[in-house]
Design an enzyme around this catalytic site. Sequence first.
Site, PDB file in Angstrom:
ATOM      1  N   ASP A 183       0.922  -1.124   0.019  1.00 40.69           N
ATOM      2  CA  ASP A 183       0.056  -0.022  -0.103  1.00 40.69           C
ATOM      3  C   ASP A 183       0.806   1.164  -0.040  1.00 40.69           C
ATOM      4  OD1 ASP A 183      -1.963   1.799   0.080  1.00 40.69           O
ATOM      5  OD2 ASP A 183      -2.431   1.445   2.160  1.00 40.69           O
TER       6      ASP A 183
ATOM      7  N   HIS B 146      -3.037  13.992  -0.009  1.00 44.32           N
ATOM      8  CA  HIS B 146      -3.363  13.079   1.079  1.00 44.32           C
ATOM      9  C   HIS B 146      -2.290  13.059   2.398  1.00 44.32           C
ATOM     10  CE1 HIS B 146      -4.526   9.778   3.530  1.00 44.32           C
ATOM     11  NE2 HIS B 146      -3.375   9.003   3.322  1.00 44.32           N
TER      12      HIS B 146
ATOM     13  N   GLU C 199     -11.036   4.000   2.739  1.00 41.90           N
ATOM     14  CA  GLU C 199      -9.702   4.712   1.861  1.00 41.90           C
ATOM     15  C   GLU C 199      -9.887   4.342   0.494  1.00 41.90           C
ATOM     16  OE1 GLU C 199      -5.873   3.602   3.513  1.00 41.90           O
ATOM     17  OE2 GLU C 199      -5.660   5.309   4.913  1.00 41.90           O
TER      18      GLU C 199
ATOM     19  N   GLU D 157      -8.617   4.235  -3.014  1.00 41.99           N
ATOM     20  CA  GLU D 157      -7.322   3.928  -3.802  1.00 41.99           C
ATOM     21  C   GLU D 157      -7.771   3.294  -5.060  1.00 41.99           C
ATOM     22  OE1 GLU D 157      -4.550   1.926  -1.141  1.00 41.99           O
ATOM     23  OE2 GLU D 157      -5.187   3.086   0.631  1.00 41.99           O
TER      24      GLU D 157
ATOM     25  N   ASP E  39      -9.115   0.388   1.078  1.00 45.04           N
ATOM     26  CA  ASP E  39      -8.162   0.073   2.109  1.00 45.04           C
ATOM     27  C   ASP E  39      -8.700   0.405   3.612  1.00 45.04           C
ATOM     28  OD1 ASP E  39      -6.022  -1.099   3.516  1.00 45.04           O
ATOM     29  OD2 ASP E  39      -4.617   0.834   3.378  1.00 45.04           O
TER      30      ASP E  39
ATOM     31  N   ARG F 200      -8.627   4.281  12.532  1.00 47.72           N
ATOM     32  CA  ARG F 200      -7.601   5.425  12.797  1.00 47.72           C
ATOM     33  C   ARG F 200      -7.247   5.325  14.333  1.00 47.72           C
ATOM     34  NH1 ARG F 200      -6.090   5.927   7.949  1.00 47.72           N
ATOM     35  NH2 ARG F 200      -7.861   6.806   6.354  1.00 47.72           N
TER      36      ARG F 200
ATOM     37  N   GLN G 186      -4.473   3.005  14.635  1.00 46.26           N
ATOM     38  CA  GLN G 186      -3.368   3.502  13.898  1.00 46.26           C
ATOM     39  C   GLN G 186      -2.603   4.393  14.527  1.00 46.26           C
ATOM     40  OE1 GLN G 186      -4.384   5.021  10.057  1.00 46.26           O
ATOM     41  NE2 GLN G 186      -2.519   5.423   9.250  1.00 46.26           N
TER      42      GLN G 186
ATOM     43  N   LYS H  35      -5.037  -1.587   9.615  1.00 48.80           N
ATOM     44  CA  LYS H  35      -5.414  -1.909   8.307  1.00 48.80           C
ATOM     45  C   LYS H  35      -5.664  -3.363   7.845  1.00 48.80           C
ATOM     46  CE  LYS H  35      -3.817   2.716   7.230  1.00 48.80           C
ATOM     47  NZ  LYS H  35      -4.582   3.126   5.976  1.00 48.80           N
TER      48      LYS H  35
ATOM     49  N   THR I  93      -9.328  -5.473   3.325  1.00 48.95           N
ATOM     50  CA  THR I  93      -9.114  -4.352   2.096  1.00 48.95           C
ATOM     51  C   THR I  93     -10.035  -5.095   1.171  1.00 48.95           C
ATOM     52  OG1 THR I  93      -6.853  -4.195   2.707  1.00 48.95           O
ATOM     53  CG2 THR I  93      -7.674  -3.612   0.461  1.00 48.95           C
TER      54      THR I  93
ATOM     55  N   GLU J 236      -9.766  12.710   6.683  1.00 49.68           N
ATOM     56  CA  GLU J 236      -9.345  13.824   6.108  1.00 49.68           C
ATOM     57  C   GLU J 236     -10.423  14.834   5.843  1.00 49.68           C
ATOM     58  OE1 GLU J 236      -6.744  14.591   2.657  1.00 49.68           O
ATOM     59  OE2 GLU J 236      -6.673  12.260   2.627  1.00 49.68           O
TER      60      GLU J 236
HETATM   61 CA    CA Z   1      -4.177   2.761   2.320  1.00 47.69          CA
END
Ligand code: CA
Length: 408
Positions: A121, A128, A193, A195, A227, A231, A234, A247, A251, A357
């Site tokens: 990843d 970002h 996420e 992606e 993904d 948080r 994390q 994470k 996925t 975000e």
């Molecule tokens: Ca990611």
Amino acid sequence: MSPTWVPVPDHSEFPLHSLPFGVIDPGDGARIVVAIGDHALDMRALAGAGLLDVEPGVAPALSSNDLNAYLSLGREAWGAVRGVITGLLMTGEAEIRDAGALLDPVEAVHLLPFVPGDFVDGYSSLEHATTMGRILRPEGEPLLPNWRHMPVAYRGTPSTVMVSGSPVRRPRGQVLGPDGMPEHRETAALDFELEVGFVVGPGNGIGRPIDIDDTADHIFGVVLVNDWSARDFQKWEGRPLGPNIAKSFATSVSPWVIPLDALTTAMIPSRPQSPQPLEYLRPSGDWGLDLDLGVDLGTAASAPMVVSRTSMRGVYWTFAQQLAHLTVNGAALRPGDLISSGTISGKAAGSKGCLIEATLDGARPITLPSGETRSYLEDGDTVVLRGSAPAAGIGLGEVVGTVLPAHD
Ligand code: CA
């Protein structure tokens, strides 16, 4: 006149020049299929009828239950198959009907089309990476000194890569409690996420870096990637190393792999880089991707609402650079490996690829049509990622996932 005898709806995501690969189980077992409009071509049936004897190994590879053997065959074989399928869809109605190869897959179950032995990843979006730096390290420079010199990445968890539609169970893990002590509990900060990833074709051997100008020979195609991230896990675990259980629990990828050959008109000059990266990271061709991307969020009480619209056009690090960097030290990649861009965000509000975000880590919750607000995902919420390549006139499909409550 339509170029194919298969009825393809106007504005279909999968017209004749797309030909994405997937794996479905229509009820009697998994098989590799190629999408055309709302239909699917059964590759095992075509192989059984002797219609795929174009290159050694193609017919057995496409009679398999996943794409990995086919991915290993390489660009020449992929091109030959693309030519044959295109021809059959233009003038081969009798052959395809005799082979019983045209499926109506509306009720079919999609399976993961490729089996990744590795999942990497990236962190390729400047917007970002900058916003995340401000949120996670408010006291320092948003970008760490290495960021503009290499496509940084962490190693993901291939065993939990799942196809779109798979439910996502809210994970339990370790978070830092309000009293400064760790707690074992379910995440209160579940995020998506947005992606875009690529699927590796032929691998390199150990000790054999892939030259940046050979990277196209090692990339079969593109998928959308969600993904999922916790948080709160994390923030606590990612000191000093990167994400781990924040994470690794899930996925999701889109069910159709869009061949790079279908995206040639979507390849554009990549974003200028300053400073210029080292020589091994300078490709000669165009590796920017003109893809429109978006995220819808729906809840049990609220119809889906667009929470993000963005684009892959301005992503800083390209797939070619990721592939060259991942193998520069002699590390081996193998067919079916999944390499993802990392979260893709734009600058403007409404163009963010994740909730941390979009809501500034909960400081500015999103309001849904029902009046509900969201800082992070609640149980029962459904996230849909979408993508398209307008210049190529094709879609990327979607990635859907609904959040289930944590296990007791
Ligand atoms: Ca990611």
